[in-house]
Design a protein around this motif. Structure first.
Motif, PDB file in Angstrom:
ATOM      1  N   SER A 178       0.850  -1.370   0.134  1.00  0.00           N
ATOM      2  CA  SER A 178      -0.092   0.143   0.229  1.00  0.00           C
ATOM      3  C   SER A 178       0.931   1.133   0.034  1.00  0.00           C
ATOM      4  N   SER A 179       0.362   2.276  -0.696  1.00  0.00           N
ATOM      5  CA  SER A 179       1.183   3.485  -0.816  1.00  0.00           C
ATOM      6  C   SER A 179       1.139   4.097   0.536  1.00  0.00           C
ATOM      7  N   GLY A 180       2.226   4.735   1.126  1.00  0.00           N
ATOM      8  CA  GLY A 180       2.516   5.154   2.130  1.00  0.00           C
ATOM      9  C   GLY A 180       2.564   4.549   3.520  1.00  0.00           C
ATOM     10  N   SER A 181       2.726   2.928   3.177  1.00  0.00           N
ATOM     11  CA  SER A 181       2.909   2.058   4.148  1.00  0.00           C
ATOM     12  C   SER A 181       4.431   1.906   4.517  1.00  0.00           C
ATOM     13  N   THR A 182       4.622   1.047   5.783  1.00  0.00           N
ATOM     14  CA  THR A 182       5.962   0.595   6.177  1.00  0.00           C
ATOM     15  C   THR A 182       6.123  -0.733   5.638  1.00  0.00           C
ATOM     16  N   SER A 183       5.221  -1.284   5.122  1.00  0.00           N
ATOM     17  CA  SER A 183       5.383  -2.735   4.709  1.00  0.00           C
ATOM     18  C   SER A 183       6.554  -3.222   3.986  1.00  0.00           C
ATOM     19  N   ALA A 184       6.780  -2.473   2.707  1.00  0.00           N
ATOM     20  CA  ALA A 184       7.837  -2.622   2.010  1.00  0.00           C
ATOM     21  C   ALA A 184       9.167  -2.773   2.577  1.00  0.00           C
TER      22      ALA A 184
END
Length: 303
Positions: A178-184
């Motif tokens: 998701s854009s803006g998430s910290t997942s990546a």
């Protein structure tokens, strides 16, 4: 002569009695009136004091009569809007309602994504955010967060047909986030720690999923349903986000990889230094202390 003396004595006694009877109400009623007079101003003063104790931004919400809250609308258990009734449900919805009840106002929900929640908070379109918003040191520099009300972990969802089982199988894969998430960032860090990619050039402060290509690539999307569709279509090899969110999209033929990493603590986000920050903290701290939040977690299937 005796009759006249007796009459005078009786008259004198009656006069004394009448004076005594007449003076009694004056003595007994005066303190009562004083008490009522002192109690009424005390109540008014107390109310005025309570009203004045709210900071300006909180008082503005009370005067408006509506608390505007940014929430997720497609994350079952946290924030979900029924497409038929328009009713919202979930842990974060109930916490938002508790906050509105404390202020004695109505509530208005605005659906937000990871990319829009801070923009709307900064612009003043919403008063606070309860939207699976992970607390990080970097984010705390820009916004206030309450004590965490829920802790989750990041994981990865894949189609069984891909044969992806663990972090090592994600090398050279394209992962939807998701854009803006910290997942990546969390996934890259986990792959580096597991020794499946080198991590050359990795810097947590400057990490950008749009440009990262060392061992794994990322495709960013505006919302979770779109990532799920991309996974089904083969546009991405995996879907990475908090596991409680992935649970919604774990349908038949899909599985989690054998890895959970990067604890994600969710908190209510408010404008930095605002009066609303303290009010939100009272709701969360109180709910954790009295067991209300634990009960809501169970009721919403999040335990």
């Amino acid at each position: 002569m005796k009759k006249r003396v007796l009459s005078a004595v009786v008259a004198g006694m009656m006069s004394v009695m009448l004076m005594a009877c007449g003076s009694t109400p004056e003595v007994s009623e005066a303190p009562e009136a004083a008490t009522e007079a002192s109690e009424e101003p005390a109540e008014v003063a107390g109310a005025a004091k309570e009203e004045a104790s709210y900071p300006e931004d909180v008082q503005a919400v009370i005067d408006r009569g509506v608390l505007r809250v940014g929430v997720k609308n497609a994350v079952i258990g946290f924030g979900y809007e029924d497409p038929l009734t328009g009713e919202y449900s979930g842990l974060e919805i109930e916490l938002a309602k508790a906050l509105a009840d404390k202020l004695g106002v109505d509530i208005e929900f605005t659906a937000v994504t990871a990319a829009t929640r801070t923009e709307l908070l900064d612009s003043g379109d919403i008063d606070c955010v309860l939207a699976t918003f992970t607390i990080t040191d970097e984010r705390k520099e820009s916004w206030d967060f309450t004590t965490p009300y829920y802790t989750d972990y990041v994981s990865v969802l894949v189609e069984d047909s891909t044969g992806i089982k663990g972090l090592g199988d994600l090398v050279d894969a394209t992962v939807g986030v998701s854009s803006g998430s910290t997942s990546a960032k969390s996934l890259v860090k986990a792959m580096i720690e597991a020794g499946v990619i080198s991590g050359d050039g990795f810097d947590e402060e400057s990490f950008d999923p749009a440009t990262w290509t060392d061992g794994v690539k990322f495709q960013q999307y505006d919302d979770y349903p779109t990532i799920s569709t991309a996974l089904s279509a083969g546009e991405v090899d995996a879907f990475c986000v908090d596991k409680s969110i992935l649970a919604i999209y774990k349908t038949e033929g899909r599985s989690y990889i054998d890895a959970e990493f990067a604890p994600q603590e969710y908190g209510i986000a408010t404008t930095k230094g605002s009066g609303m920050s303290a009010v939100a903290e009272e709701i969360v701290s109180g709910g954790l202390s009295d067991g209300t939040i634990a009960k809501l977690i169970t009721e919403n299937g999040l335990d």
